[in-house]
Design a protein around this motif. Structure first.
Motif, PDB file in Angstrom:
ATOM      1  N   LEU A 289       0.813  -1.214   0.000  1.00 12.37           N
ATOM      2  CA  LEU A 289       0.000   0.000   0.000  1.00 12.37           C
ATOM      3  C   LEU A 289       0.849   1.267   0.000  1.00 12.37           C
ATOM      4  O   LEU A 289       0.585   2.211  -0.752  1.00 12.37           O
ATOM      5  CB  LEU A 289      -0.939  -0.007   1.209  1.00 12.37           C
ATOM      6  CG  LEU A 289      -1.851   1.214   1.394  1.00 12.37           C
ATOM      7  CD1 LEU A 289      -2.855   1.304   0.252  1.00 12.37           C
ATOM      8  CD2 LEU A 289      -2.569   1.153   2.745  1.00 12.37           C
ATOM      9  N   ASP A 290       1.890   1.287   0.835  1.00 12.27           N
ATOM     10  CA  ASP A 290       2.691   2.504   0.963  1.00 12.27           C
ATOM     11  C   ASP A 290       4.193   2.254   0.868  1.00 12.27           C
ATOM     12  O   ASP A 290       4.994   3.175   1.049  1.00 12.27           O
ATOM     13  CB  ASP A 290       2.377   3.210   2.286  1.00 12.27           C
ATOM     14  CG  ASP A 290       2.528   2.286   3.491  1.00 12.27           C
ATOM     15  OD1 ASP A 290       3.032   1.147   3.307  1.00 12.27           O
ATOM     16  OD2 ASP A 290       2.139   2.682   4.599  1.00 12.27           O
ATOM     17  N   GLY A 291       4.604   0.981   0.589  1.00  7.24           N
ATOM     18  CA  GLY A 291       6.020   0.673   0.461  1.00  7.24           C
ATOM     19  C   GLY A 291       6.773   0.669   1.770  1.00  7.24           C
ATOM     20  O   GLY A 291       8.010   0.665   1.778  1.00  7.24           O
ATOM     21  N   LEU A 296       7.577  -3.519  14.192  1.00 11.63           N
ATOM     22  CA  LEU A 296       6.691  -3.706  15.340  1.00 11.63           C
ATOM     23  C   LEU A 296       5.754  -2.530  15.557  1.00 11.63           C
ATOM     24  O   LEU A 296       4.707  -2.665  16.201  1.00 11.63           O
ATOM     25  CB  LEU A 296       7.531  -3.950  16.605  1.00 11.63           C
ATOM     26  CG  LEU A 296       8.352  -5.247  16.604  1.00 11.63           C
ATOM     27  CD1 LEU A 296       9.193  -5.350  17.876  1.00 11.63           C
ATOM     28  CD2 LEU A 296       7.429  -6.456  16.482  1.00 11.63           C
ATOM     29  N   GLY A 297       6.075  -1.369  15.021  1.00 11.36           N
ATOM     30  CA  GLY A 297       5.223  -0.198  15.220  1.00 11.36           C
ATOM     31  C   GLY A 297       4.215   0.029  14.109  1.00 11.36           C
ATOM     32  O   GLY A 297       3.463   1.016  14.154  1.00 11.36           O
ATOM     33  N   MET A 298       4.162  -0.872  13.088  1.00 13.51           N
ATOM     34  CA  MET A 298       3.236  -0.662  11.967  1.00 13.51           C
ATOM     35  C   MET A 298       1.788  -0.826  12.428  1.00 13.51           C
ATOM     36  O   MET A 298       1.454  -1.759  13.156  1.00 13.51           O
ATOM     37  CB  MET A 298       3.545  -1.651  10.835  1.00 13.51           C
ATOM     38  CG  MET A 298       2.568  -1.559   9.660  1.00 13.51           C
ATOM     39  SD  MET A 298       3.030  -2.614   8.272  1.00 13.51           S
ATOM     40  CE  MET A 298       4.357  -1.629   7.560  1.00 13.51           C
ATOM     41  N   ILE A 309       4.923  -7.755   0.260  1.00  9.52           N
ATOM     42  CA  ILE A 309       5.905  -8.211  -0.731  1.00  9.52           C
ATOM     43  C   ILE A 309       7.202  -8.564  -0.010  1.00  9.52           C
ATOM     44  O   ILE A 309       7.756  -7.724   0.712  1.00  9.52           O
ATOM     45  CB  ILE A 309       6.170  -7.118  -1.788  1.00  9.52           C
ATOM     46  CG1 ILE A 309       4.865  -6.772  -2.519  1.00  9.52           C
ATOM     47  CG2 ILE A 309       7.238  -7.571  -2.785  1.00  9.52           C
ATOM     48  CD1 ILE A 309       4.986  -5.562  -3.423  1.00  9.52           C
ATOM     49  N   PRO A 310       7.721  -9.803  -0.190  1.00 11.17           N
ATOM     50  CA  PRO A 310       8.982 -10.174   0.458  1.00 11.17           C
ATOM     51  C   PRO A 310      10.175  -9.605  -0.311  1.00 11.17           C
ATOM     52  O   PRO A 310      10.111  -9.381  -1.519  1.00 11.17           O
ATOM     53  CB  PRO A 310       8.969 -11.700   0.396  1.00 11.17           C
ATOM     54  CG  PRO A 310       8.203 -12.003  -0.848  1.00 11.17           C
ATOM     55  CD  PRO A 310       7.151 -10.930  -0.954  1.00 11.17           C
TER      56      PRO A 310
END
Length: 375
Positions: A289-291, A296-298, A309-310
């Motif tokens: 969505l935003d790259g 942990l803070g997402m 995307i890996p």
């Protein structure tokens, strides 16, 4: 042999009872004079005739020999060249070719022993035919002999046909360089070669440094076999790529080989890799969505689907050839589900209403089987 009814000279019919005539070098009919030797069509003649028609002899030597796609070469030329592979079209022009004409290919006699065989004659018109040269030897001279079977006349070309090697070598097999085996190229005929080089490229995560390691190797040519092998006590190193170049490959008469997977224009080039002993590095999972890289803070919204995307790098395996798997924890890492394979370089994840905290465990495997994991 019976009474002669007519004589055909250069396709001109002279019937019994006709006036005296003579034929000069230009084949023109002239009035009789005291120096002419007349022929009268009465009685019998002791010559090559049948009851109805005289068989025209091969009046002249072979006038010209023409190589296809080349200019006409006169009969007084010393030599013309024909391919050692055969298939050179030779066009013969002359006179007296009516009837059964045979063409023979002669090697210039050795010790008085003839070496010849018959060629197929393909008539173009009444004065011109073509033959195809057979396989011949480089440096050997040949002649054509034309035979008219009705008269048993034989005429040999004044021009020598000189065999030349213009055939490109073929690569019969290739054994690539490896830890245990040398590079070996087998050709269809003896070859020579020029300069070679081997460049080592470090395939690590510290940069692509290159080093010339040509001095590690020896290049040998034995007839039609070219071999590049490591010197004693030398060995290929792990986590390196080797770029091999061998220039100036040709046969003994300067013909470069037909192009091959690793040979173009007489130059060999290949690339081999040493053993890969390093796992993938710099693993990450990116929100499409935003790259943004997952951390942990997402912030994620419940009841919504996100695409991730890996990403990873490897010292020898390209990113598209890496295998990606992921395990998902929905309780902050206390428990994880099974590994899921990530296809097409992306994975869709639905955030459940009951999820407390999403944690991803990304696993990446390179072609050598080395694995790296990252939370």
């Amino acid at each position: 042999m019976g009474k002669i009814q007519a004589i055909a000279l250069n396709n001109r019919m002279i019937y019994a009872g006709a006036s005296f005539f003579h034929v000069n070098e230009q084949s023109a009919e002239n009035p009789i004079n005291e120096t002419d030797i007349p022929i009268q069509l009465s009685g019998s003649l002791n010559t090559f005739m049948d009851k109805e028609r005289m068989v025209s002899p091969i009046v002249d030597y072979i006038h010209t020999i023409v190589l296809s796609n080349e200019s006409i070469i006169a009969s007084n030329a010393t030599t013309i060249k024909v391919s050692d592979s055969g298939g050179t079209e030779i066009i013969v022009t002359g006179t007296g070719f009516n009837g059964n004409i045979r063409a023979y290919w002669f090697k210039i006699f050795l010790n008085g022993i003839p070496d010849y065989h018959q060629l197929q004659v393909n008539f173009i018109n009444t004065t011109t035919f073509s033959v195809m040269s057979p396989i011949c030897q480089h440096g050997q001279s040949y002649q054509l002999m034309i035979q008219k079977t009705e008269t048993q006349e034989n005429v040999q070309s004044h021009t020598l046909l000189h065999g030349i090697d213009d055939t490109a070598p073929n690569v019969l097999s290739e054994q690539p360089l490896s830890y245990l085996t040398p590079l070996k190229l087998v050709f269809s005929e003896p070859v020579t070669t020029g300069h070679f080089s081997v460049i080592s490229e470090f395939m690590t995560y510290t940069g692509s440094e290159t080093t010339d390691v040509s001095h590690w190797f020896d290049l040998f040519v034995n007839e039609n076999v070219l071999t590049l092998h490591l010197k004693t006590h030398m060995a290929l190193k792990h986590n390196r790529a080797y770029h091999i170049q061998i220039n100036g490959i040709n046969d003994l008469h300067g013909n470069i080989p037909f192009n091959w997977e690793t040979i173009t224009g007489g130059n060999y080039a290949s690339f081999i890799s040493g053993k890969d002993t390093l796992p993938p590095s710099q693993l990450s999972l990116i929100r499409q969505l935003d790259g943004q890289i997952v951390n942990l803070g997402m912030q994620l919204t419940r009841n919504k689907t996100y695409t991730f995307i890996p990403s990873a790098i490897d010292n020898m395996t390209s990113a598209n050839d890496l295998a990606y798997h992921v395990r998902i924890s929905r309780d902050g890492g206390l428990t994880f589900g099974d590994f899921q394979i990530i296809l097409n370089q992306k994975i869709d994840v639905f955030i459940e209403r009951t999820d407390t905290k999403i944690v991803f465990l990304l696993k990446v495997t390179d072609k050598a089987g080395y694995v790296a994991e990252n939370l």
